[in-house]
Design a protein around this motif. Sequence first.
Motif, PDB file in Angstrom:
ATOM      1  N   ALA A   1       4.066  20.615  -4.695  1.00  0.00           N
ATOM      2  CA  ALA A   1       4.548  19.500  -5.517  1.00  0.00           C
ATOM      3  C   ALA A   1       5.792  18.867  -4.892  1.00  0.00           C
ATOM      4  O   ALA A   1       5.919  17.638  -4.861  1.00  0.00           O
ATOM      5  N   LEU A   2       6.692  19.683  -4.382  1.00  0.00           N
ATOM      6  CA  LEU A   2       7.919  19.173  -3.779  1.00  0.00           C
ATOM      7  C   LEU A   2       7.626  18.308  -2.551  1.00  0.00           C
ATOM      8  O   LEU A   2       8.168  17.210  -2.410  1.00  0.00           O
ATOM      9  N   ILE A   3       6.744  18.770  -1.671  1.00  0.00           N
ATOM     10  CA  ILE A   3       6.446  17.996  -0.469  1.00  0.00           C
ATOM     11  C   ILE A   3       5.682  16.726  -0.813  1.00  0.00           C
ATOM     12  O   ILE A   3       5.911  15.669  -0.218  1.00  0.00           O
ATOM     13  N   VAL A   4       4.797  16.792  -1.791  1.00  0.00           N
ATOM     14  CA  VAL A   4       4.079  15.592  -2.229  1.00  0.00           C
ATOM     15  C   VAL A   4       5.077  14.594  -2.835  1.00  0.00           C
ATOM     16  O   VAL A   4       4.996  13.389  -2.588  1.00  0.00           O
ATOM     17  N   PHE A   5       6.043  15.100  -3.601  1.00  0.00           N
ATOM     18  CA  PHE A   5       7.090  14.236  -4.174  1.00  0.00           C
ATOM     19  C   PHE A   5       7.875  13.546  -3.056  1.00  0.00           C
ATOM     20  O   PHE A   5       8.100  12.340  -3.091  1.00  0.00           O
ATOM     21  N   PHE A   6       8.281  14.314  -2.040  1.00  0.00           N
ATOM     22  CA  PHE A   6       9.051  13.734  -0.939  1.00  0.00           C
ATOM     23  C   PHE A   6       8.217  12.759  -0.108  1.00  0.00           C
ATOM     24  O   PHE A   6       8.749  11.764   0.389  1.00  0.00           O
ATOM     25  N   MET A   7       6.929  13.017   0.042  1.00  0.00           N
ATOM     26  CA  MET A   7       6.060  12.048   0.711  1.00  0.00           C
ATOM     27  C   MET A   7       6.069  10.731  -0.069  1.00  0.00           C
ATOM     28  O   MET A   7       6.164   9.652   0.520  1.00  0.00           O
TER      29      MET A   7
ATOM     30  N   VAL B   1       3.810  10.687  -9.069  1.00  0.00           N
ATOM     31  CA  VAL B   1       3.142  11.071 -10.320  1.00  0.00           C
ATOM     32  C   VAL B   1       2.348  12.357 -10.112  1.00  0.00           C
ATOM     33  O   VAL B   1       2.410  13.280 -10.944  1.00  0.00           O
ATOM     34  N   LEU B   2       1.616  12.445  -9.008  1.00  0.00           N
ATOM     35  CA  LEU B   2       0.848  13.648  -8.706  1.00  0.00           C
ATOM     36  C   LEU B   2       1.749  14.875  -8.606  1.00  0.00           C
ATOM     37  O   LEU B   2       1.423  15.950  -9.128  1.00  0.00           O
ATOM     38  N   ALA B   3       2.883  14.714  -7.962  1.00  0.00           N
ATOM     39  CA  ALA B   3       3.826  15.834  -7.840  1.00  0.00           C
ATOM     40  C   ALA B   3       4.308  16.288  -9.213  1.00  0.00           C
ATOM     41  O   ALA B   3       4.376  17.485  -9.491  1.00  0.00           O
TER      42      ALA B   3
ATOM     43  N   HIS C   1       0.834  -1.211   0.000  1.00  0.00           N
ATOM     44  CA  HIS C   1       0.000   0.000   0.000  1.00  0.00           C
ATOM     45  C   HIS C   1       0.868   1.260   0.000  1.00  0.00           C
ATOM     46  O   HIS C   1       0.556   2.227  -0.702  1.00  0.00           O
ATOM     47  N   LEU C   2       1.955   1.226   0.770  1.00  0.00           N
ATOM     48  CA  LEU C   2       2.857   2.387   0.759  1.00  0.00           C
ATOM     49  C   LEU C   2       3.537   2.544  -0.598  1.00  0.00           C
ATOM     50  O   LEU C   2       3.772   3.672  -1.050  1.00  0.00           O
ATOM     51  N   ASN C   3       3.841   1.437  -1.253  1.00  0.00           N
ATOM     52  CA  ASN C   3       4.430   1.525  -2.597  1.00  0.00           C
ATOM     53  C   ASN C   3       3.431   2.108  -3.597  1.00  0.00           C
ATOM     54  O   ASN C   3       3.805   2.922  -4.456  1.00  0.00           O
ATOM     55  N   ILE C   4       2.181   1.702  -3.498  1.00  0.00           N
ATOM     56  CA  ILE C   4       1.138   2.259  -4.369  1.00  0.00           C
ATOM     57  C   ILE C   4       0.986   3.752  -4.107  1.00  0.00           C
ATOM     58  O   ILE C   4       0.972   4.567  -5.040  1.00  0.00           O
ATOM     59  N   ILE C   5       0.868   4.108  -2.832  1.00  0.00           N
ATOM     60  CA  ILE C   5       0.722   5.519  -2.460  1.00  0.00           C
ATOM     61  C   ILE C   5       1.941   6.314  -2.903  1.00  0.00           C
ATOM     62  O   ILE C   5       1.812   7.407  -3.472  1.00  0.00           O
ATOM     63  N   GLY C   6       3.127   5.785  -2.644  1.00  0.00           N
ATOM     64  CA  GLY C   6       4.354   6.486  -3.035  1.00  0.00           C
ATOM     65  C   GLY C   6       4.411   6.738  -4.530  1.00  0.00           C
ATOM     66  O   GLY C   6       4.735   7.852  -4.973  1.00  0.00           O
TER      67      GLY C   6
ATOM     68  N   LEU D   1       9.435   8.987   0.292  1.00  0.00           N
ATOM     69  CA  LEU D   1       9.527   8.391   1.623  1.00  0.00           C
ATOM     70  C   LEU D   1       8.748   7.075   1.686  1.00  0.00           C
ATOM     71  O   LEU D   1       9.238   6.084   2.218  1.00  0.00           O
ATOM     72  N   CYS D   2       7.553   7.068   1.120  1.00  0.00           N
ATOM     73  CA  CYS D   2       6.746   5.839   1.120  1.00  0.00           C
ATOM     74  C   CYS D   2       7.429   4.726   0.330  1.00  0.00           C
ATOM     75  O   CYS D   2       7.384   3.562   0.731  1.00  0.00           O
ATOM     76  N   LEU D   3       8.069   5.077  -0.772  1.00  0.00           N
ATOM     77  CA  LEU D   3       8.725   4.065  -1.599  1.00  0.00           C
ATOM     78  C   LEU D   3      10.025   3.553  -0.997  1.00  0.00           C
ATOM     79  O   LEU D   3      10.359   2.380  -1.151  1.00  0.00           O
ATOM     80  N   THR D   4      10.758   4.412  -0.324  1.00  0.00           N
ATOM     81  CA  THR D   4      12.098   4.033   0.132  1.00  0.00           C
ATOM     82  C   THR D   4      12.166   3.628   1.600  1.00  0.00           C
ATOM     83  O   THR D   4      13.162   3.041   2.016  1.00  0.00           O
ATOM     84  N   SER D   5      11.152   3.958   2.380  1.00  0.00           N
ATOM     85  CA  SER D   5      11.236   3.743   3.824  1.00  0.00           C
ATOM     86  C   SER D   5       9.995   3.081   4.396  1.00  0.00           C
ATOM     87  O   SER D   5       9.627   3.338   5.547  1.00  0.00           O
ATOM     88  N   SER D   6       9.353   2.231   3.629  1.00  0.00           N
ATOM     89  CA  SER D   6       8.101   1.630   4.099  1.00  0.00           C
ATOM     90  C   SER D   6       8.302   0.826   5.386  1.00  0.00           C
ATOM     91  O   SER D   6       7.470   0.894   6.294  1.00  0.00           O
ATOM     92  N   ALA D   7       9.387   0.091   5.477  1.00  0.00           N
ATOM     93  CA  ALA D   7       9.625  -0.714   6.694  1.00  0.00           C
ATOM     94  C   ALA D   7       9.741   0.188   7.921  1.00  0.00           C
ATOM     95  O   ALA D   7       9.157  -0.111   8.974  1.00  0.00           O
ATOM     96  N   GLU D   8      10.469   1.278   7.805  1.00  0.00           N
ATOM     97  CA  GLU D   8      10.629   2.195   8.936  1.00  0.00           C
ATOM     98  C   GLU D   8       9.310   2.859   9.309  1.00  0.00           C
ATOM     99  O   GLU D   8       9.017   3.073  10.481  1.00  0.00           O
TER     100      GLU D   8
END
Length: 131
Positions: free
Chosen positions: A51-57, A14-16, A4-9, A60-67
């Motif tokens: 756009a920048l903060i949405v991109f970083f969100m 894309v939205l950003a 789910h975090l990968n989908i959201i990320g 973060l979801c794609l790279t740090s889902s476990a954390e």
Amino acid sequence: MTIHLNIIGSFLIVLALIHSIFPKYFNWRIELKSLSLINRQMMTVHTFFIALIVFFMGLLCLTSSAEIIETNLGKKLSLGLCIFWVIRLFIQFFVYSSKLWKGKTFETIVHIIFLILWTYISMVFLLIYFE
């Protein structure tokens, strides 16, 4: 929850990136001409930073889902992101006028898609917080 975090990320990135077409798509060169210089520049700068903060969100979801899922800090971050997206969902319902989408097929579809997406994102972050 990782999927789910990968989908959201992916969606958030894309939205950003889609924000980059806003000035042309919404004809800001003409539409914003009547605004003062500060208001025109604030529209551009704020759109960039949203756009920048949405991109970083998304990143973060794609790279740090476990954390995000497994740590106390991640759970607190999830709660904050849940609150952020619930507020965005509220705005979709109560701030944007229905005149913007009612009776317009494309705009209605986009409106419904965003309602579903903001709900999905909010619920995933809420579930992570409570896991």
